[in-house]
Design a protein around this motif. Structure first.
Motif, short mmCIF file in Angstrom:
data_model
loop_
_atom_site.label_atom_id
_atom_site.label_comp_id
_atom_site.label_asym_id
_atom_site.label_seq_id
_atom_site.Cartn_x
_atom_site.Cartn_y
_atom_site.Cartn_z
N TYR A 158 52.25 49.80 0.25
CA TYR A 158 51.12 49.69 0.76
C TYR A 158 50.49 49.64 1.84
CZ TYR A 158 49.70 48.37 -3.43
OH TYR A 158 49.44 47.93 -5.52
N TYR A 159 50.04 50.22 2.89
CA TYR A 159 49.56 50.24 4.36
C TYR A 159 48.90 49.14 4.72
CZ TYR A 159 47.33 51.18 8.14
OH TYR A 159 46.48 51.50 9.68
N ARG A 160 49.34 48.28 5.67
CA ARG A 160 49.80 46.80 5.79
C ARG A 160 48.29 46.64 7.38
NH1 ARG A 160 49.29 43.97 1.42
NH2 ARG A 160 51.45 44.21 0.40
N GLY A 161 48.38 48.04 8.23
CA GLY A 161 47.60 48.30 9.19
C GLY A 161 46.63 47.85 9.34
N TYR A 162 45.71 47.93 8.36
CA TYR A 162 44.28 47.59 8.12
C TYR A 162 43.25 46.11 9.23
CZ TYR A 162 39.30 45.97 7.23
OH TYR A 162 37.81 45.48 7.45
N ASP A 163 42.62 46.80 10.18
CA ASP A 163 41.78 45.28 11.48
C ASP A 163 40.52 46.11 11.01
OD1 ASP A 163 42.01 44.51 13.33
OD2 ASP A 163 42.21 46.02 14.93
N GLU A 164 39.91 44.43 10.35
CA GLU A 164 38.45 44.22 10.33
C GLU A 164 37.92 44.07 11.73
OE1 GLU A 164 38.94 39.42 10.30
OE2 GLU A 164 38.45 40.56 8.44
N THR A 165 38.64 43.99 12.68
CA THR A 165 37.59 44.42 14.05
C THR A 165 37.02 45.74 14.53
OG1 THR A 165 39.68 43.73 15.70
CG2 THR A 165 38.60 41.59 14.54
N ARG A 356 38.17 49.53 5.67
CA ARG A 356 38.74 48.53 4.11
C ARG A 356 38.99 49.19 2.78
NH1 ARG A 356 35.44 44.82 0.95
NH2 ARG A 356 33.80 45.36 2.13
N PHE A 357 38.09 50.61 2.80
CA PHE A 357 38.98 51.10 1.76
C PHE A 357 39.91 52.08 1.69
CE2 PHE A 357 34.94 48.66 0.91
CZ PHE A 357 34.64 48.33 -0.12
N GLY A 361 45.25 51.00 1.12
CA GLY A 361 45.24 49.72 1.24
C GLY A 361 46.56 48.47 0.37
N GLY A 362 46.11 47.87 0.71
CA GLY A 362 47.08 46.31 -0.64
C GLY A 362 46.04 45.65 -0.52
N ASN A 363 44.26 45.65 -0.22
CA ASN A 363 44.19 44.62 -0.72
C ASN A 363 44.13 44.46 -2.00
OD1 ASN A 363 41.43 42.88 -1.93
ND2 ASN A 363 40.62 43.36 -0.29
N PRO A 364 44.57 43.34 -3.00
CA PRO A 364 44.26 43.00 -4.24
C PRO A 364 42.89 43.41 -5.21
CG PRO A 364 45.25 41.28 -3.45
CD PRO A 364 44.49 42.19 -1.98
N ILE A 366 41.23 45.48 -4.43
CA ILE A 366 40.49 47.16 -4.70
C ILE A 366 41.19 48.30 -4.48
CG2 ILE A 366 38.02 46.43 -3.02
CD1 ILE A 366 38.81 47.01 -0.73
N ARG A 367 42.36 47.60 -4.55
CA ARG A 367 44.00 48.32 -4.54
C ARG A 367 44.17 49.98 -5.77
NH1 ARG A 367 48.89 44.14 -3.81
NH2 ARG A 367 48.90 43.52 -6.07
N PHE A 368 44.78 50.43 -4.83
CA PHE A 368 45.27 51.27 -6.21
C PHE A 368 46.67 50.36 -6.90
CE2 PHE A 368 43.02 54.68 -4.92
CZ PHE A 368 42.32 54.88 -5.61
N THR A 369 47.27 50.61 -8.32
CA THR A 369 48.20 50.10 -8.28
C THR A 369 49.14 51.30 -7.67
OG1 THR A 369 48.75 51.48 -10.09
CG2 THR A 369 47.40 49.44 -10.43
N GLU A 370 50.40 50.16 -7.47
CA GLU A 370 51.49 51.42 -6.93
C GLU A 370 52.06 52.56 -7.71
OE1 GLU A 370 54.74 49.25 -4.73
OE2 GLU A 370 54.67 47.37 -5.17
N ALA A 371 52.03 52.75 -8.82
CA ALA A 371 52.09 53.74 -9.42
C ALA A 371 51.53 54.74 -9.24
CB ALA A 371 52.43 53.23 -11.02
#
Length: 506
Positions: A158-165, A356-357, A361-364, A366-371
């Protein structure tokens, strides 16, 4: 059109969303979305064609339509009927949405129209974003710029670079100049190619004849012919020259002499209307040297082109951003020069980082599963084309590159990786060992382990044991001894269990 006048300085209004959210397929507001939906099986509206796959829905309300029939097509973007190849691309994505809806409906018969529509929309948005970042952007910017602006997609996880600001909206410089670089690539004619990729002689479509004239797409095989043609023929060279078809004949009324518009002039005037500073200003922002004189441009622009700019502009600071950046020598492996690469790179970095979408993205929640992400990462524009044309059986793997017998050969469509939609079959229960758990429920599967059934599968957690002797009263010694979590937390109590066991056996 001017926007609001009461909340500060006057600013133009956006007509479409800024996010990479496939608004060109689904529309940018609720009214457009509803207009495009069938409200049956999650599908989008379409026009049925005898013996062929559906075309986009028709509309008689497009004020710019020039088709003899009086009908143009409708999609998520009002420009979908502007020229036939653009319409063909919109059609491919409408068909892909409906193809995915049909499959999801068979996999999950319990889903209603809204659930199928939203899940298919989510998948299609992910596919389009993946193709854009994985196939298109590297060819525009080159890999050095892709690395510089952090545009590399992840091979896994998952991508962890989301920046809400951060700000995801579109930069004025991007919309008004930089992303219009493609106008230099436009060819004056669209070639048609048959199923053997042989040119259909004398049947080219002239661009200036096709503006908002979509009737040709009703001809049998036309869409496939155009897709084969545009995937086979090379683009125009990206330089300071733009085809006469769009500089003298843009949106021309054939019955009115000299009625054609000039796209290059429109681009320059639009940027000025938007208050975009000159090219030299952006050289400084993008870490190039700010030129004091025209000679200061020679590292990025060829001398003959500098001479043309000198004859056109009184001072180097007067050069418009579109004119100057389009004149730069392209970066290695890319189409655009350093200034446009800078603006485009910053924009696409923001579109990913601020979303955010974003599909990686790795938000539990709304994310897709890894598969599922593994399946999305398989997809290519070539496969989308194969799945949604009527009779395209072979295509090159990299559709943004011209075919080459060795570097980019045409392959059967069956050889291209496909997305396995079976992974979107909704889970209704989980099984952990011999214990069944309904979706959303949690069960204690052993004395010290609790499992919850989620859409992604069972999630098990160790329980914190406050009192090992109470645990011993609730579970048998055998069950406790089998649970490694219990052993870690209640090791001291095991001796008592063992003594009791030994005394029982004696």
């Amino acid at each position: 059109m001017p926007g609001q006048l009461t909340l500060g300085f006057r600013e133009q209004m956006n007509q479409i969303t800024s996010f990479a959210d496939s608004s060109n397929v689904y529309g940018s507001d609720v009214c457009e979305m509803r207009e495009l939906r069938q409200f049956r099986g999650g599908r989008l509206n379409s026009t049925n064609i005898r013996g062929a796959k559906s075309l986009l829905p028709q509309t008689a309300e497009n004020q710019e339509c020039k088709s003899p029939s009086g009908l143009c097509f409708e999609a998520g973007d009002a420009r979908s009927s502007e020229q036939p190849v653009l319409t063909a691309v919109h059609t491919l994505w409408m068909r892909e949405h409906n193809r995915i809806c049909d499959k999801l409906g068979r996999l999950n018969p319990q889903w209603n129209d809204e659930k199928i529509y939203q899940e298919a929309r989510r998948i299609v948005s992910a596919l389009m974003a993946h193709i854009t970042w994985n196939e298109f952007i590297p060819r525009v910017l080159g890999w050095n710029a892709v690395n510089l602006y952090e545009l590399n997609l992840l091979p896994e996880g998952y991508y962890r670079g989301y920046d809400e600001t951060c700000n995801p909206t579109i930069l004025n410089e991007f919309a008004s100049a930089a992303f219009r670089f493609g106008h230099s690539l436009v060819k004056p004619n669209f070639k048609r190619m048959d199923s053997e990729f042989s040119e259909v002689k004398g049947r080219d479509l002239k661009l200036s004849d096709m503006f908002f004239n979509t009737d040709k797409l009703y001809e049998p095989g036309m869409m496939d012919d155009l897709v084969r043609g545009v995937s086979t023929t090379s683009m125009e060279t990206l330089d300071q020259f733009i085809s006469d078809e769009v500089t003298n004949h843009l949106f021309e009324d054939k019955n009115v002499p000299y009625s054609g518009m000039d796209l290059a002039a429109l681009n320059i005037q639009r940027a000025r209307d938007h208050g975009i500073p000159g090219y030299n200003h952006y050289r400084a922002i993008c870490n190039l040297t700010r030129a004091e004189r025209f000679e200061g441009l020679k590292r990025e622009i060829a001398p003959p082109v500098i001479e043309r700019l000198r004859r056109t502009y009184s001072h180097v600071d007067d050069i418009d951003l579109f004119s100057g950046a389009l004149s730069e020598t392209p970066l290695h492996g890319g189409l655009v020069g350093p200034t446009f690469a800078c603006i485009i790179g910053i924009q696409f970095r923001n579109l990913r980082k601020c979303d955010r979408f974003w599909y990686e993205g790795g938000n539990p929640l709304i994310r897709f599963t890894e598969a599922q992400l593994v399946e999305i990462r398989k997809i290519s524009l070539a496969k989308i084309t194969c799945d949604n044309c009527d009779a395209v059986s072979h295509i090159q793997r990299a559709m943004f590159d011209v075919p080459d017998p060795f570097l980019n050969p045409r392959v059967p469509c069956s050889a291209l990786p496909a997305i396995n939609l079976d992974l979107w079959k909704e889970r209704v229960s989980c099984t952990v060992g011999n214990v069944g758990i309904e979706i959303g429920d949690a069960k204690r599967i052993s004395p010290c382990t609790m499992c919850t059934c989620t859409k992604e599968g069972p999630v098990c957690q160790s329980l914190k044991i406050e009192n090992c002797f109470h645990l011993a009263q609730a579970f048998s010694p055998e069950a406790i001894l089998k649970d490694h979590v219990c052993k870690v937390q209640c090791a001291f109590a095991f001796r008592a269990f063992k003594v009791a066991e030994e005394e029982r056996h004696l």
